[in-house]
Design an enzyme around this catalytic site. Structure first.
Site, PDB file in Angstrom:
ATOM      1  N   TYR A  88       0.938  -1.228   0.020  1.00  0.00           N
ATOM      2  CA  TYR A  88       0.010   0.015   0.186  1.00  0.00           C
ATOM      3  C   TYR A  88       0.755   1.221   0.079  1.00  0.00           C
ATOM      4  O   TYR A  88       0.630   2.234  -0.771  1.00  0.00           O
ATOM      5  CB  TYR A  88      -0.832   0.046   1.165  1.00  0.00           C
ATOM      6  CG  TYR A  88      -2.016   0.898   1.343  1.00  0.00           C
ATOM      7  CD1 TYR A  88      -3.245   0.809   0.952  1.00  0.00           C
ATOM      8  CD2 TYR A  88      -1.614   2.235   2.168  1.00  0.00           C
ATOM      9  CE1 TYR A  88      -4.191   1.644   0.931  1.00  0.00           C
ATOM     10  CE2 TYR A  88      -2.696   3.118   2.193  1.00  0.00           C
ATOM     11  CZ  TYR A  88      -4.033   2.814   1.478  1.00  0.00           C
ATOM     12  OH  TYR A  88      -4.962   3.872   1.799  1.00  0.00           O
ATOM     13  N   GLY A 135      -5.197  10.989   6.435  1.00  0.00           N
ATOM     14  CA  GLY A 135      -4.581  10.283   7.240  1.00  0.00           C
ATOM     15  C   GLY A 135      -5.611   8.955   7.589  1.00  0.00           C
ATOM     16  O   GLY A 135      -6.274   8.579   6.774  1.00  0.00           O
ATOM     17  N   ILE A 187      -9.132   7.755   8.440  1.00  0.00           N
ATOM     18  CA  ILE A 187     -10.324   8.213   8.369  1.00  0.00           C
ATOM     19  C   ILE A 187     -11.408   7.232   8.458  1.00  0.00           C
ATOM     20  O   ILE A 187     -11.092   6.021   8.454  1.00  0.00           O
ATOM     21  CB  ILE A 187     -10.587   8.639   6.769  1.00  0.00           C
ATOM     22  CG1 ILE A 187      -9.464   9.818   6.318  1.00  0.00           C
ATOM     23  CG2 ILE A 187     -11.976   9.343   6.701  1.00  0.00           C
ATOM     24  CD1 ILE A 187      -9.376  11.142   6.946  1.00  0.00           C
TER      25      ILE A 187
HETATM   26  N1  CAA Z   1       1.681   1.411  13.516  1.00  0.00           N
HETATM   27  C1  CAA Z   1       2.455   0.966  14.478  1.00  0.00           C
HETATM   28  N2  CAA Z   1       2.694  -0.344  14.792  1.00  0.00           N
HETATM   29  C2  CAA Z   1       2.114  -1.396  14.193  1.00  0.00           C
HETATM   30  C3  CAA Z   1       0.942  -0.790  13.370  1.00  0.00           C
HETATM   31  C4  CAA Z   1       0.940   0.296  13.054  1.00  0.00           C
HETATM   32  N3  CAA Z   1      -0.012   0.917  12.054  1.00  0.00           N
HETATM   33  N4  CAA Z   1       0.288  -2.126  13.139  1.00  0.00           N
HETATM   34  C5  CAA Z   1       0.800  -2.989  13.623  1.00  0.00           C
HETATM   35  N5  CAA Z   1       1.871  -2.656  14.604  1.00  0.00           N
HETATM   36  C6  CAA Z   1       2.746  -3.354  15.342  1.00  0.00           C
HETATM   37  C7  CAA Z   1       1.853  -4.068  16.313  1.00  0.00           C
HETATM   38  O1  CAA Z   1       1.619  -3.319  17.349  1.00  0.00           O
HETATM   39  C8  CAA Z   1       2.868  -5.129  16.747  1.00  0.00           C
HETATM   40  O2  CAA Z   1       3.864  -4.773  17.623  1.00  0.00           O
HETATM   41  P1  CAA Z   1       4.214  -5.649  18.975  1.00  0.00           P
HETATM   42  O3  CAA Z   1       4.999  -7.077  18.239  1.00  0.00           O
HETATM   43  O4  CAA Z   1       5.284  -4.781  19.577  1.00  0.00           O
HETATM   44  O5  CAA Z   1       3.225  -5.869  19.752  1.00  0.00           O
HETATM   45  C9  CAA Z   1       3.451  -5.511  15.504  1.00  0.00           C
HETATM   46  O6  CAA Z   1       3.377  -4.355  14.685  1.00  0.00           O
HETATM   47  C10 CAA Z   1       2.916  -6.750  14.647  1.00  0.00           C
HETATM   48  O7  CAA Z   1       1.581  -6.390  14.724  1.00  0.00           O
HETATM   49  P2  CAA Z   1       0.612  -7.753  14.917  1.00  0.00           P
HETATM   50  O8  CAA Z   1       0.731  -8.505  16.141  1.00  0.00           O
HETATM   51  O9  CAA Z   1      -0.733  -7.189  14.715  1.00  0.00           O
HETATM   52  O10 CAA Z   1       0.978  -8.661  13.499  1.00  0.00           O
HETATM   53  P3  CAA Z   1       0.171  -9.522  12.500  1.00  0.00           P
HETATM   54  O11 CAA Z   1       1.056 -10.117  11.742  1.00  0.00           O
HETATM   55  O12 CAA Z   1      -0.908 -10.385  13.385  1.00  0.00           O
HETATM   56  O13 CAA Z   1      -0.578  -8.503  11.649  1.00  0.00           O
HETATM   57  C11 CAA Z   1      -0.718  -6.230  10.328  1.00  0.00           C
HETATM   58  C12 CAA Z   1       0.177  -7.323  11.196  1.00  0.00           C
HETATM   59  C13 CAA Z   1      -1.738  -6.752   9.357  1.00  0.00           C
HETATM   60  C14 CAA Z   1      -0.054  -5.326   9.871  1.00  0.00           C
HETATM   61  C15 CAA Z   1      -1.761  -5.711  11.685  1.00  0.00           C
HETATM   62  O14 CAA Z   1      -0.961  -5.296  12.836  1.00  0.00           O
HETATM   63  C16 CAA Z   1      -2.536  -4.360  11.029  1.00  0.00           C
HETATM   64  O15 CAA Z   1      -3.606  -4.635  10.297  1.00  0.00           O
HETATM   65  N6  CAA Z   1      -2.031  -3.388  11.559  1.00  0.00           N
HETATM   66  C17 CAA Z   1      -2.746  -2.121  10.901  1.00  0.00           C
HETATM   67  C18 CAA Z   1      -1.682  -1.459   9.760  1.00  0.00           C
HETATM   68  C19 CAA Z   1      -2.070  -0.455   9.436  1.00  0.00           C
HETATM   69  O16 CAA Z   1      -1.872   0.665   9.966  1.00  0.00           O
HETATM   70  N7  CAA Z   1      -2.954  -0.132   8.224  1.00  0.00           N
HETATM   71  C20 CAA Z   1      -3.611   0.964   7.795  1.00  0.00           C
HETATM   72  C21 CAA Z   1      -4.938   0.531   7.405  1.00  0.00           C
HETATM   73  S1  CAA Z   1      -6.042   1.902   6.964  1.00  0.00           S
HETATM   74  C22 CAA Z   1      -5.214   2.683   5.495  1.00  0.00           C
HETATM   75  O17 CAA Z   1      -4.571   2.146   4.847  1.00  0.00           O
HETATM   76  C23 CAA Z   1      -5.970   3.900   5.001  1.00  0.00           C
HETATM   77  C24 CAA Z   1      -4.917   4.968   5.085  1.00  0.00           C
HETATM   78  O18 CAA Z   1      -4.581   5.481   3.932  1.00  0.00           O
HETATM   79  C25 CAA Z   1      -4.464   5.417   6.444  1.00  0.00           C
END
Ligand code: CAA
Length: 241
Positions: A147, A178, A180
């Site tokens: 992404y 950011g 949303i």
């Molecule tokens: N910011 C900071 N840290 C993050 C994070 C984020 N957005 N996402 C995950 N992490 C961290 C977790 O807290 C975790 O840290 P610890 O090991 O210290 O606990 C580590 O990364 C691993 O995360 P998971 O345990 O959740 O690992 P997973 O393999 O089960 O899942 C993941 C990984 C799929 C990335 C999941 O964490 C997730 O979906 N995270 C959100 C990612 C994100 O921010 N996506 C944005 C979506 S919205 C969008 O994209 C619209 C836009 O334009 C803003």
């Protein structure tokens, strides 16, 4: 009759808010959607804005879709490239399918949609293209190598095309929202959302879709002719680009 606008991904989330805002401001809006027929029908019933089904990943379908809109509403003068998906995974778990789906929709989709409207905009000497990029294309985001790459690519596309369009009255700009408050947030684990995301947004909340729609309204107006190649951020102060 107002200028004709296509909004991709225009029946849900940020796109729906953009379609509504443009329609309320007097533009003739066609909202394009790829999959969710039920939501699209409900959207048209609620707003009166026509919804057209095609997939931005498919160049031929985009060409055909644009021709359909032009036959129904007239020449397309405004394009809002909003359609986007996430397939989040840490890179060591990311599959080629997750990579390709996001790059094709979020980056190639901009080529597929902009190319069919570009010649007409050049001929008529007017156009507004707004690309919805993301904060995560600016700062990078763990779990989003696909992404972040696509959304950073959207900004490069914007800057290059802005230079080509400038002499023809076409502006090309990017908006970087950011986090949303839309369906896209549903896949984010709750703990990550609270501890890693909301905690880092200085205004202390997610943004609302209408707050992005306001940015689009500003950029597409006739009076915004001097703004091109710009990146407008709307992220609650989370990242200061
Ligand atoms: N910011 C900071 N840290 C993050 C994070 C984020 N957005 N996402 C995950 N992490 C961290 C977790 O807290 C975790 O840290 P610890 O090991 O210290 O606990 C580590 O990364 C691993 O995360 P998971 O345990 O959740 O690992 P997973 O393999 O089960 O899942 C993941 C990984 C799929 C990335 C999941 O964490 C997730 O979906 N995270 C959100 C990612 C994100 O921010 N996506 C944005 C979506 S919205 C969008 O994209 C619209 C836009 O334009 C803003």
């Amino acid at each position: 009759m107002g200028r004709v606008a296509i909004v991709t991904g225009g029946t849900r989330g940020i796109g729906a808010a953009v379609s509504k805002a443009l329609s309320e401001a007097g533009y003739e809006v066609a909202a394009c959607y790829a999959g969710n027929e039920e939501k699209a029908k409900a959207f048209t019933a609620e707003t009166g804005i026509p919804a057209y089904k095609w997939d931005v990943c498919d160049f031929a379908a985009c060409e055909e879709g644009v021709r359909r809109v032009e036959a129904d509403l007239g020449p397309v003068e405004i394009l809002v490239n909003n359609a986007g998906i996430t397939r989040d995974a840490m890179f060591h778990k990311m599959t080629a399918e997750q990579w390709n789906a996001v790059i094709t929709t979020n980056l190639s989709g901009l080529f597929n949609m902009t190319r069919p409207v570009w010649d007409g905009m050049r001929e008529r000497g007017f156009g507004r293209v707004v690309n919805i990029s993301s904060i995560n294309g600016q700062k990078g985001q763990m779990g989003q190598a696909n992404y972040s790459a696509a959304k950073a690519g959207d900004i490069g596309f914007t800057k290059a095309l802005a230079q080509e369009g400038a002499k023809k009255g076409i502006t090309v700009n990017a908006i970087c929202p950011g986090y949303i408050n839309t369906d896209m947030m549903a896949t984010i684990p709750e703990e990550v959302m609270q501890k890693q995301i909301v905690a880092h947004i200085p205004v202390g909340r997610l943004g609302e879709a209408y707050e992005v729609a306001r940015c689009v309204l500003f950029l597409v107006s006739d009076e915004s002719a001097f703004i091109t190649g710009a990146t407008l951020t709307a992220n609650g102060g989370q990242y200061l680009a």
